[in-house]
Design an enzyme around this catalytic site. Sequence first.
Site, PDB file in Angstrom:
ATOM      1  N   ASP A 183      31.968  36.816  44.433  1.00 58.71           N
ATOM      2  CA  ASP A 183      32.844  35.829  44.408  1.00 58.71           C
ATOM      3  C   ASP A 183      32.644  34.445  44.111  1.00 58.71           C
ATOM      4  O   ASP A 183      31.701  34.126  44.137  1.00 58.71           O
ATOM      5  CB  ASP A 183      33.576  35.677  46.339  1.00 58.71           C
ATOM      6  CG  ASP A 183      34.624  34.684  46.636  1.00 58.71           C
ATOM      7  OD1 ASP A 183      34.548  33.889  45.785  1.00 58.71           O
ATOM      8  OD2 ASP A 183      34.016  34.368  48.027  1.00 58.71           O
ATOM      9  N   ASN A 211      35.028  31.658  44.524  1.00 58.27           N
ATOM     10  CA  ASN A 211      35.787  30.835  45.187  1.00 58.27           C
ATOM     11  C   ASN A 211      35.799  30.359  46.960  1.00 58.27           C
ATOM     12  O   ASN A 211      35.940  29.660  47.531  1.00 58.27           O
ATOM     13  CB  ASN A 211      36.935  30.376  45.040  1.00 58.27           C
ATOM     14  CG  ASN A 211      37.605  31.695  45.469  1.00 58.27           C
ATOM     15  OD1 ASN A 211      37.004  32.604  45.264  1.00 58.27           O
ATOM     16  ND2 ASN A 211      39.073  31.591  45.135  1.00 58.27           N
ATOM     17  N   ASP A 245      36.138  32.800  49.090  1.00 66.58           N
ATOM     18  CA  ASP A 245      36.754  33.014  50.480  1.00 66.58           C
ATOM     19  C   ASP A 245      36.840  34.567  51.196  1.00 66.58           C
ATOM     20  O   ASP A 245      37.334  35.682  51.229  1.00 66.58           O
ATOM     21  CB  ASP A 245      38.461  33.488  49.495  1.00 66.58           C
ATOM     22  CG  ASP A 245      38.230  33.995  48.153  1.00 66.58           C
ATOM     23  OD1 ASP A 245      37.298  34.785  48.226  1.00 66.58           O
ATOM     24  OD2 ASP A 245      39.389  34.709  47.688  1.00 66.58           O
ATOM     25  N   ASP A 289      36.279  38.292  42.777  1.00 65.79           N
ATOM     26  CA  ASP A 289      37.345  37.726  41.487  1.00 65.79           C
ATOM     27  C   ASP A 289      36.485  37.792  40.565  1.00 65.79           C
ATOM     28  O   ASP A 289      35.857  37.846  39.850  1.00 65.79           O
ATOM     29  CB  ASP A 289      38.054  36.383  41.962  1.00 65.79           C
ATOM     30  CG  ASP A 289      36.591  35.641  42.263  1.00 65.79           C
ATOM     31  OD1 ASP A 289      35.959  35.276  41.297  1.00 65.79           O
ATOM     32  OD2 ASP A 289      36.921  34.580  43.126  1.00 65.79           O
ATOM     33  N   ASP A 307      42.715  49.795  35.003  1.00 65.55           N
ATOM     34  CA  ASP A 307      43.697  50.381  35.573  1.00 65.55           C
ATOM     35  C   ASP A 307      44.753  50.397  35.810  1.00 65.55           C
ATOM     36  O   ASP A 307      45.068  48.939  35.659  1.00 65.55           O
ATOM     37  CB  ASP A 307      42.618  50.691  37.330  1.00 65.55           C
ATOM     38  CG  ASP A 307      42.692  51.341  38.094  1.00 65.55           C
ATOM     39  OD1 ASP A 307      43.179  52.536  37.709  1.00 65.55           O
ATOM     40  OD2 ASP A 307      41.500  51.987  39.025  1.00 65.55           O
ATOM     41  N   ASP A 324      45.363  55.717  36.355  1.00 68.41           N
ATOM     42  CA  ASP A 324      45.475  56.569  37.917  1.00 68.41           C
ATOM     43  C   ASP A 324      46.380  57.980  38.375  1.00 68.41           C
ATOM     44  O   ASP A 324      47.147  57.756  37.878  1.00 68.41           O
ATOM     45  CB  ASP A 324      45.997  54.778  38.969  1.00 68.41           C
ATOM     46  CG  ASP A 324      45.780  55.785  40.151  1.00 68.41           C
ATOM     47  OD1 ASP A 324      44.539  56.167  40.533  1.00 68.41           O
ATOM     48  OD2 ASP A 324      46.568  54.923  40.803  1.00 68.41           O
ATOM     49  N   GLU A 362      39.879  50.320  18.078  1.00 68.26           N
ATOM     50  CA  GLU A 362      40.378  51.517  18.775  1.00 68.26           C
ATOM     51  C   GLU A 362      40.406  51.287  20.449  1.00 68.26           C
ATOM     52  O   GLU A 362      39.228  50.875  20.489  1.00 68.26           O
ATOM     53  CB  GLU A 362      39.143  53.146  18.323  1.00 68.26           C
ATOM     54  CG  GLU A 362      38.892  53.112  17.131  1.00 68.26           C
ATOM     55  CD  GLU A 362      40.437  53.965  16.873  1.00 68.26           C
ATOM     56  OE1 GLU A 362      40.298  54.771  17.235  1.00 68.26           O
ATOM     57  OE2 GLU A 362      40.095  53.847  15.754  1.00 68.26           O
ATOM     58  N   HIS A 392      35.337  54.680  43.254  1.00 69.91           N
ATOM     59  CA  HIS A 392      35.521  53.835  44.290  1.00 69.91           C
ATOM     60  C   HIS A 392      36.306  54.900  46.187  1.00 69.91           C
ATOM     61  O   HIS A 392      36.703  54.395  46.435  1.00 69.91           O
ATOM     62  CB  HIS A 392      36.650  52.968  44.115  1.00 69.91           C
ATOM     63  CG  HIS A 392      37.768  53.406  43.498  1.00 69.91           C
ATOM     64  ND1 HIS A 392      37.830  54.064  42.649  1.00 69.91           N
ATOM     65  CD2 HIS A 392      39.465  53.849  44.333  1.00 69.91           C
ATOM     66  CE1 HIS A 392      39.523  54.458  41.712  1.00 69.91           C
ATOM     67  NE2 HIS A 392      39.634  54.095  42.759  1.00 69.91           N
ATOM     68  N   ASP A 393      36.380  56.225  45.504  1.00 69.87           N
ATOM     69  CA  ASP A 393      37.170  57.271  46.774  1.00 69.87           C
ATOM     70  C   ASP A 393      35.748  57.927  46.611  1.00 69.87           C
ATOM     71  O   ASP A 393      36.066  58.896  47.709  1.00 69.87           O
ATOM     72  CB  ASP A 393      37.627  57.873  45.728  1.00 69.87           C
ATOM     73  CG  ASP A 393      39.161  56.855  45.586  1.00 69.87           C
ATOM     74  OD1 ASP A 393      39.488  55.819  46.202  1.00 69.87           O
ATOM     75  OD2 ASP A 393      40.168  57.154  44.356  1.00 69.87           O
TER      76      ASP A 393
END
Length: 533
Positions: free
Chosen positions: A21, A23, A25, A29, A98, A200, A262, A329-330
């Site tokens: 992060d 900034n 919050d 980012d 993604d 995805d 490529e 991430h899953d």
Amino acid sequence: MTALWWQTCVIYQIYPRSFQDSNDDGIGDLKGIAQRLDYLVGLGVEAIWISPIYPSPMVDFGYDVADYCDIDPCFGNLADFDDLLMQAHRRGLKILLDFVPNHTSDQHPWFVESRAAKDNQKRDWYIWRDAAADGGPPNNWISDFGGSAWQWDEITGQYYYHAFLKEQPDLNWRHPDVQAAMFDVMRFWFDRGVDGFRIDVLWHMLKAADFPDNPPNPDYRLGMGEMHRLLQRHSTDQPEVHGIAAAMRDIADSYGARGLGERVLIGEIYLPVDRLMHYYGRERPGVHLPFNFQLIDMPWDARTLAAAITFYEAALPVAGWPNWVLGNHDRPRVATRLGQAQARVASVLLLTLRGTPTLYYGDELGLSDVMIEPSQVRDPRELREPGLALGRDPVRTPMPWDGSDNAGFSAARPWLPLHADWRTRNVARMTEDPRSILTLYRRLLALRRDCPALSIGDFALVNIEDEILVYERRHESERLVVALNLGGRPHRLQLPDWARGSRLLLSTHEDTALAEHGALLLRSHEAVVLAAG
């Protein structure tokens, strides 16, 4: 072989909300990623895959896209992205985005138009159907997040299809205007300099044209999640999807053909290996790398691993390049699935198999799944089917950079909690420890760069013995032996004649014993790489 960059590189997946992060919050980012590029260079990876950063209501944290050609304000703006891309390229790093082509947000302007009226020009950009005779959904298809995959729309008196959340209506990829619009999205980012896409749920993109019911799953049992109650025979993996993949490949390849660099396409596809192979292409080339997720799901024993690796290698088409994935991430993190000791062994396996490896952020630190209290749950998967441990928040927690407040991730409270041992399990602390798993990853990645046999060499099994898996990587005169002890007790392994007298290049144990009378002595939970000759 003359290897292309995407064949020799190691891909590092960043979940942008949780990396850095800038900034304060509490949400990571693009500027935060830019601040950490030198870490990635020092780690030794060559390509970064960034999970979705497009404008989104964040119902599914970016996988509900409201605009494919912009950046969500929580991550920055297009200028920030261009700066990140420039800084990455300056350091020799590739950037992959993604791409989420199966569905949009219900707030995307296309869907707003589509649901406005049955005669709207974008009506058929999405999948609309009349109710069944009893007034219910058109068929029995189940959303991957549970419940019917059909949502009734009061405005126009029809159902629309959503493979995931009702806020994520599926696009109708049989419509030529949808194809044209989405291909233009790819060109938008390629023209900006993006080096490739992770696509995805590629196998979801086409549905059977007549929408028959899906058959019941004979292996279904309680606790699997409602989506598994049926086999997705008609709602996924339709033969026409390969034509779409081929058209995407044509676009990607056109940039290399024009001397613009490529570009690579990686398809997210959860299918058995024999069906996965079709995504390399049939009559025409498909995606460059259909993701191979076998290491995430399979039992962790030598014979199972050896059989899977052999079967996968044999199934590859002539021009097909392999790839391997340990985490994303899953799915649960590798240290949670295997424990810390075997997570080190698994790192050697991932980075010494033939093909392109993908490394999930934080796995190089041995991060485990984080316990998320009910009040802290953010993932809609868990909120829809609580208590089944299907939520993905535990593997999306902030990256720990140091021992300061909030682990150097942010000055604000992070959007998800940190892991319990972040004051010791962080980049700064583990960088100083020569025995840390982070140090091991750096050494492995350096060895992979230095040894062509590991990046482009041939693969051959040498031995499977109880808890031991041994294989050879060979390129020209370079011959390497990789030996993995997948168990908790030591083993004495007889080496083949050509490998006797090998020198140690790497071990997960710094003080390991080496060869003795032509045998290799492997300690518990140890993996080694040896150079023959």
